[in-house]
Scaffold this motif. Structure first.
Motif, PDB file in Angstrom:
ATOM      1  N   UNK A   1      30.054  -8.763  27.246  1.00 42.88           N
ATOM      2  CA  UNK A   1      28.742  -8.178  27.575  1.00 42.88           C
ATOM      3  C   UNK A   1      28.080  -7.624  26.314  1.00 42.88           C
ATOM      4  N   UNK A   2      28.850  -6.992  25.464  1.00 40.25           N
ATOM      5  CA  UNK A   2      28.310  -6.479  24.207  1.00 40.25           C
ATOM      6  C   UNK A   2      27.845  -7.619  23.306  1.00 40.25           C
ATOM      7  N   UNK A   3      28.628  -8.702  23.262  1.00 42.74           N
ATOM      8  CA  UNK A   3      28.231  -9.852  22.453  1.00 42.74           C
ATOM      9  C   UNK A   3      26.943 -10.480  22.975  1.00 42.74           C
TER      10      UNK A   3
ATOM     11  N   UNK B   1      23.177 -10.537  15.725  1.00 40.53           N
ATOM     12  CA  UNK B   1      24.556 -11.021  15.789  1.00 40.53           C
ATOM     13  C   UNK B   1      25.471 -10.301  14.793  1.00 40.53           C
ATOM     14  N   UNK B   2      26.765 -10.290  15.109  1.00 44.33           N
ATOM     15  CA  UNK B   2      27.769  -9.876  14.134  1.00 44.33           C
ATOM     16  C   UNK B   2      27.816 -10.960  13.072  1.00 44.33           C
ATOM     17  N   UNK B   3      27.703 -10.570  11.825  1.00 43.88           N
ATOM     18  CA  UNK B   3      27.711 -11.555  10.748  1.00 43.88           C
ATOM     19  C   UNK B   3      29.083 -11.558  10.083  1.00 43.88           C
TER      20      UNK B   3
ATOM     21  N   UNK C   1      35.795 -22.293  17.607  1.00 40.98           N
ATOM     22  CA  UNK C   1      35.362 -21.402  18.681  1.00 40.98           C
ATOM     23  C   UNK C   1      34.123 -20.583  18.354  1.00 40.98           C
ATOM     24  N   UNK C   2      33.927 -20.248  17.080  1.00 40.70           N
ATOM     25  CA  UNK C   2      32.850 -19.316  16.757  1.00 40.70           C
ATOM     26  C   UNK C   2      31.481 -19.893  17.095  1.00 40.70           C
ATOM     27  N   UNK C   3      31.328 -21.180  17.020  1.00 38.48           N
ATOM     28  CA  UNK C   3      30.020 -21.780  17.297  1.00 38.48           C
ATOM     29  C   UNK C   3      29.648 -21.710  18.775  1.00 38.48           C
ATOM     30  N   UNK C   4      30.611 -21.432  19.648  1.00 33.01           N
ATOM     31  CA  UNK C   4      30.303 -21.289  21.078  1.00 33.01           C
ATOM     32  C   UNK C   4      30.442 -19.845  21.549  1.00 33.01           C
ATOM     33  N   UNK C   5      30.554 -18.910  20.608  1.00 34.30           N
ATOM     34  CA  UNK C   5      30.667 -17.491  20.949  1.00 34.30           C
ATOM     35  C   UNK C   5      29.322 -16.816  20.769  1.00 34.30           C
ATOM     36  N   UNK C   6      28.757 -16.218  21.823  1.00 36.79           N
ATOM     37  CA  UNK C   6      27.448 -15.568  21.676  1.00 36.79           C
ATOM     38  C   UNK C   6      27.535 -14.330  20.794  1.00 36.79           C
ATOM     39  N   UNK C   7      26.446 -14.034  20.117  1.00 35.76           N
ATOM     40  CA  UNK C   7      26.359 -12.788  19.367  1.00 35.76           C
ATOM     41  C   UNK C   7      27.129 -12.765  18.069  1.00 35.76           C
TER      42      UNK C   7
END
Length: 459
Positions: free
Chosen positions: A5-7, A16-18, A34-40
């Motif tokens: 939810x936070x993401x 986004x978190x960089x 995985x990172x390319x499909x992780x929101x935020x």
């Protein structure tokens, strides 16, 4: 609010978190998938000694070329893409990055990068367990002083074990033993990069896929990686290894509470509050029933009859007395789970396992008789393996940590199966990783002397 939810909230607000990733090997590649499909989350940059290897990894895990075509971090920031570089120091220093993932697997590089993260006020997720065991207690202190988080990497077994230990203690249970499973036989101690694939069981096609490094994988086979990971767990969870290190008993998931308890309770452990690795192979090579080769576990103790009754009522597997029970996770997904650490560190300011004291060490031990003038080749090589040892014992004998045992020249003969000491090798005392390690040893040696003096006075 949950991490996802936070993401999602960060994604919705375009904040986004960089992230910067150092090292695009197997662990790094799994995170890239995985990172390319992780929101935020925006992977701003990747640093690798071979930028082409990093690009090959990106292509292999499904990235399109335009997604990593940025020329520098400012371009990546403007376009929402990723840049690739061979300059890890510059990646750490760039102003936009929030979290750095250190996934090189090289202990000296890990120490250097962690210290740079502290200097530039970047949170660091230390995939590099070699660096963590070499100097983690000191690195964690430096990070705390800098106001940043130093975290173990979720998906790797030490962080998952630390999560189980945290759960158990938060529930009020005593920790009897914590650890993981692996494929191990005593003969593996002498394994080299020439023999590793025979022991590991990978096919030629898997080895040729591009993700596999023989010396790195040999460190899993010869017991070095297990020693490193259990040292990391002990230091993160205030546990103490057995005097003689890991025994690798053959044990399946159902037998954890019956076997992994103290000797005086009918088990095999020297003490309660320790770490151990269980083998998925019987000593004759037969597979263990319901093995835990890929998993992690914690054994807990019921301190009252009521709790023992609850264990029975809710179906926990216990020993015959009902006093000891185990919780376990049968698999770990390595870099596929790393996003949990990134999110926890950036959004909650919480590590997914963090090194505390210096309770355990992984020390260089000869695989065969070695001669003066030979050079050690470090973790997973031909000359030494890493043995788990209580840190107090390591300090007492001046043991050489496996994390620096690469390229050092022996000044005397060493018998097979012998712990190598600082005095047995010629080394550069000005090397950064050596300096940091020696500083940490001095710091904890002083603490140990002070503790003994205090204990003697009280006695």
């Amino acid at each position: 609010m949950s991490l996802i939810a936070k993401l999602e909230a960060r994604a919705a607000s375009n904040r986004p978190i960089r992230v910067g990733l150092i090292g695009a090997g197997k662990f790094g590649s799994m995170y890239l998938s995985q990172v390319r499909t992780t929101p935020g989350v925006h992977l701003l940059g990747i640093a690798d000694l071979s930028p082409q290897r990093a690009r090959d990894s990106l292509q292999r895990v499904g990235w399109c070329a335009s997604a990593y075509a940025a020329t520098d971090w400012r371009d990546a920031l403007d376009t929402g893409s990723t840049f690739v570089t061979d300059d890890a120091s510059a990646l750490i220093a760039c102003g936009a990055i929030d979290v750095v993932i250190e996934a090189t697997g090289h202990p000296a590089a890990g120490v250097r990068h962690a210290l740079l993260c502290c200097e530039h006020r970047k949170h660091v997720v230390m995939v590099n367990v070699e660096a963590d065991v070499l100097a983690g207690p000191l690195l964690a202190r430096r990070a705390q002083e800098a106001g940043v988080v130093y975290s173990l990497a979720s998906g790797d077994q030490p962080a998952l074990i630390a999560e189980l230990v945290d759960w158990a203690r938060t529930c009020g249970f005593e920790i009897v033993c914590a650890g993981k499973g692996t494929r191990y036989l005593p003969a593996y101690r002498q394994s080299t990069p020439d023999t590793v694939w025979r022991h590991y069981g990978f096919t030629d096609e898997q080895v040729q896929s591009g993700d596999f490094n023989a010396q790195m994988f040999n460190s899993f086979v010869d017991g070095t990686k297990s020693a490193l990971e259990m040292a990391a767990v002990a230091n993160a969870c205030a546990l103490t290894p057995a005097t003689d290190g890991l025994a690798f008993p053959a044990c399946g998931a159902d037998d954890l509470p019956a076997l992994l308890k103290p000797v005086d309770a009918g088990g095999v452990l020297e003490r309660s509050g320790t770490v151990e690795v269980v083998s998925s192979l019987e000593r004759d090579g037969r597979p263990v029933f319901r093995d835990l080769r890929w998993g992690v576990y914690v054994v807990i103790e019921a301190m009252s009859r009521y709790v023992r009754e609850c264990f029975a009522q809710y179906g926990l597997r216990t020993d015959a007395s009902g006093r000891f029970a185990a919780m376990y996770k049968p698999y770990h997904l390595i870099g596929l789970e790393l996003g949990t650490s990134v999110a926890s560190v950036a959004l909650r300011g919480e590590a997914t396992g963090s090194t505390g004291g210096f309770r355990a060490d992984a020390v260089a031990t000869s695989k065969r008789a070695l001669r003066a003038g030979e050079r050690l080749d470090g973790e997973g090589g031909y000359t030494v393996y890493g043995k788990l040892m209580p840190a107090t014992d390591s300090l007492a004998i001046g043991a050489l940590p496996i994390g620096v045992a690469h390229g050092m020249e022996l000044v005397r003969d060493i018998a097979a199966g012998t712990v190598v000491r600082w005095q047995d090798v010629r080394y550069d005392a000005k090397r950064q990783d050596v300096c940091v390690r020696r500083e940490m040893e001095a710091m904890f040696a002083v603490r140990e002397k002070s503790f003994k003096k205090l204990t003697n006075k009280e006695t």
